[in-house]
Design a protein around this motif. Structure first.
Motif: not given
Length: 611
Positions: A384-385, A396-401, A601-605, A607-611
């Motif tokens: 996730k990035k 937040y997206e799931e991306v590779g490198v 820890i540093y992802t807000s509640k 943002d977690k709900e939206e994801n």
């Protein structure tokens, strides 16, 4: 065979609207100036053809009479040469003084007169006057543009002519006849061409130099050559590098030089030059290669905004959309692609020395297979990035490198010029074969994380993505399915892996300690290296220290850290011991667990709900 594909590439160029390639009597060379002369051979105008300004001016490519390349001695070229051959003077690059070159201009005049001897062309007399008036022309150059004397090739045009002298039909015919007679008078070595199997073909004695490869000299280097001491052992007389016909030697060198001179078909990456093309030469599909390899993940949409929601599998049948997805490190839905599977992609990695060019890697496959292999790579490395979607919003997206990002992140402070040049070979091969990623890169990333642990950038998306991808492939290809399933995109609360869970605990302990000191100190800088490699020696002390920090926070700020106490307790249920030493893959799992827990820890509640 690489040379065979380059010969075929030349044949494609001949029928392409995008590429202008010369015949065997011409070659594309870098030119700096066009000089106009009158019928008395005197200069009337000097045009600087270089693009750009200041010291960064770049020469342009011009189709001129064939130049075989020169390394030393006096060797003039026909109607395209530098000041010492056309005017008998040049400015010395070291002393900056004007230097006479009488032998050079004499050899050049003799060559031009020899070529045009039986042509009955007016240009023979004009060029004779041009060489005879070189002292007068020197004064004109000093007045008009002394830069001409510092080097750089020059082409000539007669005043009132539309074309340059070397483009005139009668001059071209004379040059072709000269080359034909020259070759007829040379005793040919004949044999079977290794490229296409032609028997009794004239074999090229010396191959033309390739220009523009990283590490090689400005004058170019050869991709086909033997050491002088090796000729006898290979049964070759000196000068005949390989059993390749003169025709195919011309084709492969012309095609490769053309690809290297075109911005759309080459790039520089970690000290290597990457050349790429397709059997559908000049098509947009070719840009999928640099999209995957270059570090360019911020892609603007049609509204000028960055991000990728608009291209998230919408309009996936369009090549443009596929390119934008790959630029962002996203997988492409291959079931929705309507591609011509007969189109092959070619990628050639090169690195040069002063006189030779070495092949780092070579890839040939269909476009569809290339996309599938990049999909596999992005799937294995994706995490996730947080990505900027508009001027105010993030998603937040799931991306590779991508390949360039991996190579850059293994060096101190991400300086790509420090990247070991040999690593690109093994990394590229692993990606485009689906094999295990190089353990050397994996170990270097762990090393950089430990060395830079006090820096905010030490543990970043790129590094952790590669660690995750390495572990994923290592476990899968070694049939360790249970361990492979432990390696996830985001926080895995169900994991029973001790190293992963201790990494999670370390992230929580870091948070507690930073809140206790108001961010003044960070245990990561001091303890990450030992915690990730020898946990038994450090974790009992860290857990005891955490209780002190929790008590301090409760006393000073009244904050309740029972939640983190509870989480640590739950995680410890899956830790039956603190191992004395972690293996290499366990160290990676520790860092992955730390990264996942810290991101949580540093992802807000919200943002977690939206994801």
């Amino acid at each position: 065979m690489i040379l065979k594909e380059l010969v075929d590439c030349y044949d494609l160029m001949v029928n392409s609207d995008k590429f202008e390639v010369s015949d065997s009597n011409f070659s594309n060379e870098k030119v700096s100036f066009k000089i106009t002369i009158d019928e008395d051979g005197l200069i009337t105008k000097i045009i600087d053809l270089r693009e750009g300004s200041g010291a960064k001016k770049k020469t342009i490519l011009v189709n001129v009479p064939y130049q075989s390349g020169r390394t030393s001695g006096i060797k003039p070229y026909f109607l395209c040469d530098n000041a010492k051959y056309f005017f008998g003077y040049e400015i010395d690059s070291k002393s900056l003084e004007l230097k006479r070159c009488d032998q050079h201009i004499e050899a050049s005049k003799n060559l031009h007169m020899e070529i045009l001897e039986n042509s009955y062309s007016k240009y023979k007399l004009i060029l004779e006057r041009f060489f005879d008036n070189h002292d007068k022309n020197l004064e004109i150059i000093k007045e008009k543009d002394p830069e001409v004397l510092k080097g750089g090739s020059i082409i000539l045009r007669l005043k009132d002519d539309m074309k340059c002298i070397h483009e005139q039909g009668e001059v071209k015919k004379a040059f072709a006849l000269y080359r034909q007679n020259k070759f007829e008078n040379v005793e040919e070595v004949r044999g079977t061409c290794l490229i296409n199997g032609d028997s009794n073909a004239p074999i090229a004695k010396i191959h033309k130099t390739i220009k523009g490869v990283s590490g090689s000299s400005i004058s170019g280097a050869m991709i086909v050559s033997f050491n002088a001491s090796s000729f006898e052992s290979y049964g070759k007389s000196q000068g005949y590098n390989a059993s390749i016909s003169t025709e195919n030697e011309f084709k492969y060198t012309t095609a490769l030089n053309k690809l290297l001179s075109t911005d759309d078909n080459n790039m520089y990456l970690s000290g290597n030059t990457i050349v790429f093309w397709s059997s559908k030469l000049g098509a947009e599909e070719e840009q999928i290669i640099p999209a995957f390899m270059k570090d360019d993940d911020e892609v603007e949409d049609d509204n000028g905004e960055t991000g990728g929601a608009k291209y998230n599998q919408e309009g996936i049948d369009k090549i443009e959309s596929i390119i934008k997805l790959i630029k962002q490190g996203k997988t492409v839905n291959v079931d929705r692609i309507n591609l011509d599977d007969s189109v092959n992609m070619y990628v050639l990695g090169l690195y040069g020395s002063r006189s030779r060019i070495f092949v780092r890697f070579w890839f040939k496959n269909s476009l569809g297979d290339f996309i599938k292999l990049t999909n596999k790579h992005f799937e294995d490395t994706k995490l996730k990035k947080k990505r900027k979607f508009s001027k105010k919003d993030f998603i937040y997206e799931e991306v590779g490198v991508k390949l360039s990002s991996i190579l850059k992140t293994i060096t101190p402070y991400g300086k790509s010029q420090n990247t070991p040049k040999t690593l690109i070979n093994s990394l590229f091969k692993s990606i485009l074969t689906g094999g295990v990623y190089p353990i050397s890169i994996y170990n270097k990333i762990l090393e950089r994380i430990r060395a830079e642990s006090g820096e905010d950038f030490a543990i970043n998306h790129t590094r952790i993505s590669f660690i995750k991808g390495y572990l994923k492939r290592y476990y899968r290809l070694n049939n360790l399915k249970d361990k492979e399933e432990e390696v996830t995109v985001s926080l895995n609360k169900e994991s029973t892996n001790i190293a992963y869970n201790l990494g999670r605990i370390f992230a929580i302990l870091e948070k507690i300690q930073m809140d206790s000191s108001n961010g003044a100190t960070n245990i990561r800088e001091k303890y990450l290296s030992s915690a990730s490699s020898t946990p038994k020696s450090i974790f009992p002390n860290l857990l005891n220290l955490a209780q002190y920090h929790i008590a301090k926070i409760k006393k000073e700020d009244g904050k309740n850290f029972n939640y983190y106490d509870k989480v640590i307790g739950e995680i410890l249920l899956n830790v039956n011991e603190f191992p004395a030493v972690f293996s290499s893959d366990e160290q990676g799992m520790f860092i992955l667990g730390y990264y996942h827990q810290r991101e949580d820890i540093y992802t807000s509640k919200k943002d977690k709900e939206e994801n």
